[in-house]
Write an enzyme that holds these catalytic residues in place. Structure first.
Site, PDB file in Angstrom:
ATOM      1  N   PHE A   1       0.966  -1.226  -0.141  1.00  0.00           N
ATOM      2  CA  PHE A   1       0.194   0.074   0.079  1.00  0.00           C
ATOM      3  C   PHE A   1       0.956   1.390   0.000  1.00  0.00           C
ATOM      4  CE2 PHE A   1      -2.160  -3.448   2.211  1.00  0.00           C
ATOM      5  CZ  PHE A   1      -3.184  -3.638   1.409  1.00  0.00           C
TER       6      PHE A   1
ATOM      7  N   PRO B   1     -12.207  -8.506 -14.485  1.00  0.00           N
ATOM      8  CA  PRO B   1     -13.300  -7.740 -13.538  1.00  0.00           C
ATOM      9  C   PRO B   1     -13.192  -8.534 -12.203  1.00  0.00           C
ATOM     10  CG  PRO B   1     -14.283  -8.599 -15.577  1.00  0.00           C
ATOM     11  CD  PRO B   1     -12.729  -8.934 -15.718  1.00  0.00           C
TER      12      PRO B   1
ATOM     13  N   GLN C   1      -9.645  -5.154  -5.992  1.00  0.00           N
ATOM     14  CA  GLN C   1      -8.917  -4.010  -5.541  1.00  0.00           C
ATOM     15  C   GLN C   1      -9.842  -2.920  -5.105  1.00  0.00           C
ATOM     16  OE1 GLN C   1      -5.497  -3.275  -5.438  1.00  0.00           O
ATOM     17  NE2 GLN C   1      -5.958  -5.547  -5.426  1.00  0.00           N
TER      18      GLN C   1
ATOM     19  N   ARG D   1     -10.341   0.538 -19.499  1.00  0.00           N
ATOM     20  CA  ARG D   1     -10.485  -0.709 -19.790  1.00  0.00           C
ATOM     21  C   ARG D   1     -10.079  -1.730 -18.557  1.00  0.00           C
ATOM     22  NH1 ARG D   1      -7.176  -3.623 -24.671  1.00  0.00           N
ATOM     23  NH2 ARG D   1      -8.483  -5.466 -25.164  1.00  0.00           N
TER      24      ARG D   1
ATOM     25  N   LYS E   1      -6.268   2.109 -17.167  1.00  0.00           N
ATOM     26  CA  LYS E   1      -6.184   3.237 -16.333  1.00  0.00           C
ATOM     27  C   LYS E   1      -5.664   2.931 -14.973  1.00  0.00           C
ATOM     28  CE  LYS E   1      -9.087   6.908 -17.848  1.00  0.00           C
ATOM     29  NZ  LYS E   1     -10.236   7.815 -17.687  1.00  0.00           N
TER      30      LYS E   1
ATOM     31  N   GLU F   1      -5.835   2.367  -6.268  1.00  0.00           N
ATOM     32  CA  GLU F   1      -6.081   3.086  -5.431  1.00  0.00           C
ATOM     33  C   GLU F   1      -7.355   3.854  -5.334  1.00  0.00           C
ATOM     34  OE1 GLU F   1      -1.875   4.655  -6.764  1.00  0.00           O
ATOM     35  OE2 GLU F   1      -1.412   4.899  -4.616  1.00  0.00           O
TER      36      GLU F   1
END
Ligand code: MOS
Length: 745
Positions: free
Chosen positions: A244, A639, A645, A635, A708, A712
């Protein structure tokens, strides 16, 4: 499972089996002969100097081999420059045992090295220092009196840019808000604590198993500090138990383990304790002062956003805190200012969405208050003040599907059924509140190299030094390779987290999927070309005269796209061409055109978070009963791992909202709740429904794969949605995170 997988498919993690069966090894789990164990002794004072180290008791203990401190350390370089790394910040990087000075409570002052962990720990309990104490300050409120803007900024820092006349517009506007918002200190506590096993290979070579986000960053650092040549240091981090941001910079456990290994010419392991993690890397405490003004209809007229965060005495850690609100909202007049204040602690560091998790979250709490003052529904307020461009730099976005995220999130959540007045929704004796917020993060692309290798047995191997810190990088890289070469996942192996592999940056900033993905795709395309060329040399080439561009790859086959009957299996190509292996390497980096476009276009991910809370009307106890997080992140490669995430980010955001808070006793300058019993992070019992939506966002401009990054964005503004929901439930505005019961009674 003979079919190739595509980008957008949702296979399980390729590293899942080794992880759940314990075969995946972490930095502290590498066994090696004659291993020594180092235990860190921490400073009891926050500032001053060590007058004398008392280590005789420890030295007499059976099993203790050495007690290392500033008093007997080997030669170390003098210049700060030797201690910097890829992502260090301006100032003097911390160097343990350099001299007798104490800069923060918990500073490592000695390392007890023993033949067993128990002897090292016992020995550490017997080491004492006598100190000359100097006055310290760890209280941000006091430090604020001397806040400043540092002259030297870290390279990733982007100064906020003002526009119009925000002060005048604020003074003249009919509706206004001015309030201070506060975020407490958060300490990094990934499941795996900071740990290093240094294997002394003899003849001056070391192999370092480190908990880090960048094997090559640590390699470079160790060479620079300890005078190794690159070929003598190999750093491995194939599995990382969460990081992290805590493992972006080389941390002191790797420095101490290497120092001891070099001094004793032995293998050494150093693992920090959970308690020691609380004098380590942290998200800095923040105060954000926000002034907002609108016209009667709720159109923003002025934004004034000023923030201060703390840093250590010895380094200026800065993040981008103030820009987000100015970027995200259409408003002709806006100003921002960001300052630091120094306290006597270890240097803060990046923690999941550094800057945005603080600045955007607190700003979105202010937006909710302003919407209420203007009498406009919070979602409507954001639509009303929507900006199609990055309003701070007046640049178009490569894509911004935030409107779609608003629409789809609101629909799934049922936002239209919200009754506007606070305290107007109930469930039995609970007050029910619905709140929402906008999230924003960068979409970055970094120069990265990867290799690909196809064997006569039909195996495809891809490799890069970049690491998988738990996000699913192994899996999504294998997917990119599978789609490109048309080889099933079961025949693909990804090698990551090794400084000996092709050059990659630290794993951070949510840039790895986009950056390494592009490199893997390029390397795999080169392998495809080699396969095509090999087929071309066959006497009876079933592909005929088809050009490379006319050939496709799927399910272990190469075929003519216009006439799929013309095909040949990759294994047959390898056999007929008598090749054992075809290999290639490729570097993905922004091209000249991309750099121009980067300057002209803003690149960001966006999200819309909707939260439902239930608050016990009498006791003030808050539960987050429901979250819907709609994300626009280009994109989506997988999934399933992508959703994980966002789930993790949202859970961390719920922790920001209700749980995480480091409490310092300023008389001692020390964090007092330094255990999981007292420093609260959400557990399963705190989490109810979290729904994740990925909005369709096609963006070939942002990165080569249109990806992208997702590591976070899930945390950004989640705490604001929760805090805003708490206000809707209770009618009380808590302006300090975490929201605790005393703020609601
Ligand atoms: Mo992230 S805070 O760049 O690991």
């Amino acid at each position: 499972m003979n079919e190739s997988i595509h980008i957008g498919d949702a296979p399980n993690r390729v590293d899942g089996l080794v992880k759940v069966t314990g075969q995946a090894r972490y930095a502290a789990e590498y066994a090696t002969a004659n291993l020594l164990y180092g235990w860190v002794v921490s400073s009891e004072i926050a500032k001053g100097r060590i007058v004398e180290m008392h280590d005789l008791g420890a030295r007499r203990l059976p099993g203790v081999v050495e007690v290392i401190s500033h008093a007997n350390r080997p030669h170390l370089p003098w210049l700060d420059h030797s201690y910097t790394d890829e992502v260090s910040v301006p100032g003097s990087p911390f160097r343990a045992f350099y001299d007798d000075k104490i800069a923060f409570s918990g500073q490592p002052i000695a390392l007890v090295v023993a033949t067993s962990l128990e002897a090292a720990r016992d020995g550490a309990a017997l080491v004492h220092a006598s100190y000359e104490i100097e006055p310290h300050n760890t209280d941000m409120q006091e430090a604020l009196a001397e806040k400043y803007e540092p002259k030297r900024k870290r390279s990733t820092y982007k100064a906020p840019k003002s526009r119009g006349d925000a002060r005048k517009a604020f003074d003249e506007a009919p509706l206004k808000l001015h309030a201070d918002y506060h975020l407490s200190t958060h300490f990094h506590n990934p499941m795996e604590m900071h740990a290093t096993t240094v294997v002394w290979e003899g003849n001056g070579k070391i192999t370092v198993h480190d908990k880090t986000q960048g094997s090559q960053n640590v390699q470079g650092y160790l060479c620079s500090v300890f005078g190794f040549s690159k070929s003598d240091v190999r750093v491995l981090n194939p599995y990382v138990g969460g990081a992290f941001g805590s493992g972006l910079r080389p941390q002191y456990q790797v420095y101490l383990a290497t120092l001891a290994a070099k001094m004793l010419e032995r293998s050494v392991r150093v693992v920090l304790t959970r308690q020691q993690m609380f004098s380590h890397v942290h998200r800095p405490e923040a105060v954000q002062s926000v002034s907002l003004a609108t016209d009667e209809a709720g159109q923003l007229r002025s934004i004034i956003n000023e923030a201060t965060t703390v840093t250590s005495r010895f380094e200026d850690y800065m993040e981008v805190v103030c820009n987000w609100g100015l970027m995200n909202y259409a408003c002709a007049n806006a100003s921002a200012k960001y300052s630091l204040a120094k306290v006597d602690t270890y240097t803060p560091g990046d923690m999941r969405a550094p800057g945005a998790a603080t600045g955007m979250t607190l700003f979105e709490m202010a937006i909710d208050e302003m919407a209420e003052k203007a009498g406009v529904d919070p979602l409507e307020f954001r639509r009303l003040n929507y900006s199609n461009v990055d309003a701070m730099d007046d640049k178009p976005f490569t894509s911004k599907a935030l409107r779609e995220a608003f629409d789809q999130g609101a629909e799934r959540f049922g936002w239209e059924r919200r009754s506007a007045a606070p305290r107007s929704m109930r469930d039995g004796s609970d007050l029910v509140g619905w709140g929402m917020a906008t999230g924003m993060w960068d979409a970055l692309f970094m120069k990265t190299t990867a290799s690909a290798r196809f064997t006569a047995e039909g195996q495809l191997e891809i490799a890069s030094a970049g690491s998988d810190i738990g996000t699913g990088t192994y899996t999504v890289m294998a997917q990119v390779a599978s789609q490109t070469v048309g080889v099933p996942l079961s025949r693909i192996t990804a090698w990551l987290g090794d400084s000996a592999l092709p050059t990659a940056p630290v794993e951070g900033g949510s840039w790895m999927a986009a950056s390494m993905g592009a490199a893997v795709q390029l390397a795999c395309q080169k392998v495809c070309k080699l396969l095509y060329q090999s087929a071309g040399k066959l006497e009876a080439n079933p592909l005929g005269k088809a050009k490379f561009e006319e050939v496709g790859f799927r399910n272990g086959d190469m075929f003519v796209k216009a006439d799929p009957a013309k095909h040949i299996s990759l294994n047959d190509v390898m056999a007929a061409a008598q090749k054992d292996v075809l290999e290639s390497e490729a570097t993905a980096k922004p091209g000249v055109g991309d750099l121009v476009s980067m300057m002209k276009m803003a690149r960001n991910t966006h999200s819309a978070i909707f939260a439902e809370v239930k608050v016990d009307a009498e006791l003030g106890v808050v539960r987050v009963s429901r979250i819907v997080c709609a994300v626009a992140a280009g994109r989506i490669i997988n999934p399933k791992t992508a959703r994980s995430q966002i789930l993790g980010g949202v859970v961390m955001g719920i922790g920001m909202a209700l749980h995480e808070e480091a409490l310092t006793d300023h008389r001692l300058g020390r964090v007092m709740n330094h255990s999981f019993a007292e420093y609260h992070i959400p557990v399963n019992a705190d989490i109810d429904s979290i729904e994740v939506i990925f909005v369709d966002e096609r963006d070939p401009e942002v990165t080569p794969l249109g990806v992208k990054g997702l590591g976070e964005i899930g945390i950004v503004s989640t705490a604001a949605a929760v805090a805003n929901a708490i206000h809707h439930a209770t009618g009380k505005r808590a302006r300090s995170l975490p929201v605790t019961i005393d703020q609601l009674l």
